[in-house]
Design a protein around this motif. Structure first.
Motif, PDB file in Angstrom:
ATOM      1  N   PRO A 168      -3.142  21.890  20.666  1.00 11.25           N
ATOM      2  CA  PRO A 168      -4.316  22.660  20.252  1.00 11.25           C
ATOM      3  C   PRO A 168      -4.281  22.962  18.762  1.00 11.25           C
ATOM      4  CG  PRO A 168      -2.755  24.066  21.412  1.00 11.25           C
ATOM      5  CD  PRO A 168      -2.243  22.658  21.552  1.00 11.25           C
ATOM      6  N   LEU A 169      -5.389  22.723  18.078  1.00 14.61           N
ATOM      7  CA  LEU A 169      -5.436  22.876  16.627  1.00 14.61           C
ATOM      8  C   LEU A 169      -6.129  24.155  16.178  1.00 14.61           C
ATOM      9  CD1 LEU A 169      -6.376  19.198  15.674  1.00 14.61           C
ATOM     10  CD2 LEU A 169      -4.094  20.248  15.718  1.00 14.61           C
ATOM     11  N   HIS A 170      -7.022  24.676  16.989  1.00 14.73           N
ATOM     12  CA  HIS A 170      -7.749  25.890  16.607  1.00 14.73           C
ATOM     13  C   HIS A 170      -7.038  27.122  17.189  1.00 14.73           C
ATOM     14  CE1 HIS A 170     -11.042  28.760  16.078  1.00 14.73           C
ATOM     15  NE2 HIS A 170     -11.548  27.896  15.207  1.00 14.73           N
ATOM     16  N   PRO A 171      -6.945  28.216  16.423  1.00 18.97           N
ATOM     17  CA  PRO A 171      -6.235  29.402  16.926  1.00 18.97           C
ATOM     18  C   PRO A 171      -6.855  29.981  18.186  1.00 18.97           C
ATOM     19  CG  PRO A 171      -7.392  29.879  14.874  1.00 18.97           C
ATOM     20  CD  PRO A 171      -7.399  28.400  15.035  1.00 18.97           C
ATOM     21  N   TYR A 172      -8.180  29.830  18.351  1.00 21.39           N
ATOM     22  CA  TYR A 172      -8.807  30.339  19.563  1.00 21.39           C
ATOM     23  C   TYR A 172      -8.337  29.545  20.782  1.00 21.39           C
ATOM     24  CZ  TYR A 172     -12.412  31.564  22.962  1.00 21.39           C
ATOM     25  OH  TYR A 172     -13.061  31.982  24.092  1.00 21.39           O
ATOM     26  N   THR A 173      -8.226  28.230  20.649  1.00 24.53           N
ATOM     27  CA  THR A 173      -7.717  27.412  21.749  1.00 24.53           C
ATOM     28  C   THR A 173      -6.282  27.808  22.069  1.00 24.53           C
ATOM     29  OG1 THR A 173      -9.081  25.583  20.911  1.00 24.53           O
ATOM     30  CG2 THR A 173      -7.449  25.050  22.592  1.00 24.53           C
ATOM     31  N   ARG A 174      -5.481  28.036  21.027  1.00 25.51           N
ATOM     32  CA  ARG A 174      -4.091  28.452  21.250  1.00 25.51           C
ATOM     33  C   ARG A 174      -4.026  29.809  21.940  1.00 25.51           C
ATOM     34  NH1 ARG A 174      -1.547  26.863  15.305  1.00 25.51           N
ATOM     35  NH2 ARG A 174      -2.090  24.647  15.380  1.00 25.51           N
ATOM     36  N   GLU A 175      -4.944  30.683  21.565  1.00 26.57           N
ATOM     37  CA  GLU A 175      -4.991  32.006  22.187  1.00 26.57           C
ATOM     38  C   GLU A 175      -5.331  31.890  23.666  1.00 26.57           C
ATOM     39  OE1 GLU A 175      -7.600  36.138  21.813  1.00 26.57           O
ATOM     40  OE2 GLU A 175      -7.652  34.648  20.203  1.00 26.57           O
ATOM     41  N   ALA A 224      -9.584  15.643  13.233  1.00 27.14           N
ATOM     42  CA  ALA A 224      -8.202  15.792  12.790  1.00 27.14           C
ATOM     43  C   ALA A 224      -7.359  14.574  13.140  1.00 27.14           C
ATOM     44  CB  ALA A 224      -7.595  17.048  13.397  1.00 27.14           C
ATOM     45  N   GLU A 225      -7.674  13.939  14.259  1.00 28.82           N
ATOM     46  CA  GLU A 225      -7.057  12.692  14.691  1.00 28.82           C
ATOM     47  C   GLU A 225      -8.092  11.971  15.536  1.00 28.82           C
ATOM     48  OE1 GLU A 225      -3.806  13.170  17.459  1.00 28.82           O
ATOM     49  OE2 GLU A 225      -4.472  15.191  17.952  1.00 28.82           O
ATOM     50  N   PRO A 226      -7.938  10.696  15.791  1.00 31.60           N
ATOM     51  CA  PRO A 226      -8.981   9.969  16.526  1.00 31.60           C
ATOM     52  C   PRO A 226      -9.356  10.652  17.840  1.00 31.60           C
ATOM     53  CG  PRO A 226      -7.405   8.421  15.615  1.00 31.60           C
ATOM     54  CD  PRO A 226      -6.850   9.792  15.348  1.00 31.60           C
ATOM     55  N   GLY A 227     -10.622  11.002  17.956  1.00 33.01           N
ATOM     56  CA  GLY A 227     -11.136  11.604  19.172  1.00 33.01           C
ATOM     57  C   GLY A 227     -10.802  13.073  19.364  1.00 33.01           C
ATOM     58  N   HIS A 228     -10.216  13.722  18.356  1.00 32.69           N
ATOM     59  CA  HIS A 228      -9.824  15.135  18.463  1.00 32.69           C
ATOM     60  C   HIS A 228     -10.456  15.893  17.298  1.00 32.69           C
ATOM     61  CE1 HIS A 228      -6.314  18.182  19.252  1.00 32.69           C
ATOM     62  NE2 HIS A 228      -7.509  18.746  19.319  1.00 32.69           N
ATOM     63  N   PHE A 229     -11.417  16.770  17.624  1.00 41.80           N
ATOM     64  CA  PHE A 229     -12.212  17.456  16.616  1.00 41.80           C
ATOM     65  C   PHE A 229     -11.920  18.944  16.630  1.00 41.80           C
ATOM     66  CE2 PHE A 229     -14.371  13.645  17.959  1.00 41.80           C
ATOM     67  CZ  PHE A 229     -14.896  13.101  16.791  1.00 41.80           C
ATOM     68  N   VAL A 230     -11.979  19.573  15.446  1.00 43.26           N
ATOM     69  CA  VAL A 230     -11.714  20.998  15.330  1.00 43.26           C
ATOM     70  C   VAL A 230     -12.647  21.607  14.295  1.00 43.26           C
ATOM     71  CG1 VAL A 230      -9.892  20.679  13.605  1.00 43.26           C
ATOM     72  CG2 VAL A 230      -9.897  22.741  15.023  1.00 43.26           C
ATOM     73  N   ALA A 231     -13.038  22.871  14.527  1.00 48.03           N
ATOM     74  CA  ALA A 231     -13.882  23.587  13.589  1.00 48.03           C
ATOM     75  C   ALA A 231     -13.029  24.408  12.636  1.00 48.03           C
ATOM     76  CB  ALA A 231     -14.852  24.503  14.353  1.00 48.03           C
ATOM     77  N   CYS A 232     -13.676  25.009  11.656  1.00 47.40           N
ATOM     78  CA  CYS A 232     -12.979  25.855  10.692  1.00 47.40           C
ATOM     79  C   CYS A 232     -12.276  26.993  11.407  1.00 47.40           C
ATOM     80  CB  CYS A 232     -13.974  26.406   9.666  1.00 47.40           C
ATOM     81  SG  CYS A 232     -13.235  27.540   8.472  1.00 47.40           S
ATOM     82  N   ALA A 233     -11.004  27.205  11.104  1.00 49.06           N
ATOM     83  CA  ALA A 233     -10.214  28.253  11.758  1.00 49.06           C
ATOM     84  C   ALA A 233     -10.467  29.623  11.151  1.00 49.06           C
ATOM     85  CB  ALA A 233      -8.719  27.924  11.657  1.00 49.06           C
ATOM     86  N   GLN A 234     -11.155  29.661  10.008  1.00 45.19           N
ATOM     87  CA  GLN A 234     -11.416  30.931   9.332  1.00 45.19           C
ATOM     88  C   GLN A 234     -12.910  31.056   9.041  1.00 45.19           C
ATOM     89  OE1 GLN A 234      -8.897  30.957   5.883  1.00 45.19           O
ATOM     90  NE2 GLN A 234      -7.103  30.323   7.041  1.00 45.19           N
ATOM     91  N   LEU A 235     -13.715  30.647  10.018  1.00 39.35           N
ATOM     92  CA  LEU A 235     -15.147  30.501   9.800  1.00 39.35           C
ATOM     93  C   LEU A 235     -15.778  31.788   9.273  1.00 39.35           C
ATOM     94  CD1 LEU A 235     -17.631  28.677  10.054  1.00 39.35           C
ATOM     95  CD2 LEU A 235     -17.899  29.521  12.410  1.00 39.35           C
ATOM     96  N   GLU A 236     -15.365  32.930   9.799  1.00 40.62           N
ATOM     97  CA  GLU A 236     -16.011  34.181   9.407  1.00 40.62           C
ATOM     98  C   GLU A 236     -15.547  34.692   8.051  1.00 40.62           C
ATOM     99  OE1 GLU A 236     -15.365  36.840  12.613  1.00 40.62           O
ATOM    100  OE2 GLU A 236     -16.553  35.701  14.039  1.00 40.62           O
ATOM    101  N   SER A 237     -14.404  34.172   7.575  1.00 46.09           N
ATOM    102  CA  SER A 237     -13.892  34.673   6.300  1.00 46.09           C
ATOM    103  C   SER A 237     -13.954  33.652   5.184  1.00 46.09           C
ATOM    104  CB  SER A 237     -12.429  35.129   6.487  1.00 46.09           C
ATOM    105  OG  SER A 237     -11.620  34.066   6.925  1.00 46.09           O
ATOM    106  N   CYS A 238     -14.159  32.363   5.528  1.00 41.78           N
ATOM    107  CA  CYS A 238     -14.181  31.324   4.499  1.00 41.78           C
ATOM    108  C   CYS A 238     -15.505  31.351   3.752  1.00 41.78           C
ATOM    109  CB  CYS A 238     -13.964  29.954   5.120  1.00 41.78           C
ATOM    110  SG  CYS A 238     -12.284  29.692   5.701  1.00 41.78           S
TER     111      CYS A 238
END
Length: 291
Positions: free
Chosen positions: A235-242, A277-291
């Protein structure tokens, strides 16, 4: 088969509807024949709203939903190919009618010319396909059947049509553990026949069990998407890890979600949308609200 392109859904709120809130924000993914796609997120993340838009029960504010290249309009012919099953099976049945009335309604709407005897055999065959004994469920009222039996009756109803896509919205959340696995195994069996399934759930373990691909929603937007073994295994996004850290594990203490010190999204130079991030694996900004 099914495709969502930059779909947004806004609802009017306030005493006079002067304000709007976005329940779904710029969501894009697809479902192909013979595939289960798991749509995962906490309550209020927009999962069911997406399901209702696919089924034509809610309109799309912007973007497009297409099925076999045609815009979804919720017409009668569309429902010949696309059906939905919801969390509470009892709410799909009128308690004053016997449960098999759902089959009579299908015949009346789509197959009025089919002889009664032939239709009765089709119904019995569909029930056997979902591992129900016709003699034990036909002629019964909904309160005389279990939740698992009613869910299978609804799947059998869908099979009587020329169904290509099933939207399954939290269909196992009200079932006991053994019945839940039976229903999931049934969906897995049906996908081998070419049926596409959008499996909407907040239960990660069930999504991992069933789906080839996973879409993770947070606050109406996609934060991670890809092959299920990639999303769950790395998992690449902190929400997914959570979410994954909250799944109980036997003989292990629960841990906290791993902290993310840097934003992979910006490290890779992404400007907008999802980063591959890698073939077939997509992730959004991990700091969307603060970036």
């Amino acid at each position: 088969m099914l495709r969502l392109d930059d779909v947004t859904k806004e609802f009017r709120i306030g005493a006079f509807g002067g304000k709007t809130v976005a329940a779904v924000r710029s969501v894009s993914f697809d479902v192909v024949p013979g595939e289960v796609v798991s749509l995962i997120g906490e309550s209020g993340s927009g999962k069911s709203t997406i399901g209702r838009m696919i089924l034509g029960l809610n309109s799309v504010t912007s973007g497009a939903i297409t099925f076999d290249g045609r815009p979804v309009r919720g017409a009668k012919e569309y429902y010949r190919h696309v059906q939905g099953i919801f969390q509470d099976p009892f709410s799909s049945f009128n308690p004053v009618f016997k449960a098999d009335r759902v089959f009579a309604m299908i015949k009346q709407s789509y197959y009025p010319a089919v002889p009664e005897q032939e239709w009765a055999e089709r119904v019995r065959s569909a029930l056997r396909d979902v591992r129900l004994n016709p003699d034990q469920v036909l002629g019964k009222y909904p309160h005389q059947l279990s939740g698992g039996q009613l869910q299978r009756l609804l799947i059998a109803r869908a099979l009587l049509l020329d169904i290509k896509l099933l939207v399954a919205d939290e269909i196992t959340s009200m079932l006991d553990a053994s019945t839940r696995i039976d229903v999931l195994n049934l969906l897995a069996e049906l996908k081998t026949r070419g049926l596409g399934v959008l499996y909407i759930t907040h239960d990660l373990s069930l999504g991992n069990y069933l789906a080839e691909r996973t879409v993770v929603l947070r606050k109406g937007g996609v934060v991670e998407m890809g092959l299920t073994d990639k999303v769950f295994g790395d998992p690449l996004h902190p929400y997914t890890r959570e979410l994954l850290s909250a799944v109980p594990r036997l003989h292990e203490e629960w841990g906290d979600a791993a902290a993310v010190d840097t934003c992979l999204y910006h490290e890779r130079g992404a400007a907008e949308g999802l980063l591959e991030a890698e073939p077939g694996h997509f992730v959004a900004c991990a700091q969307l609200e603060s970036c």
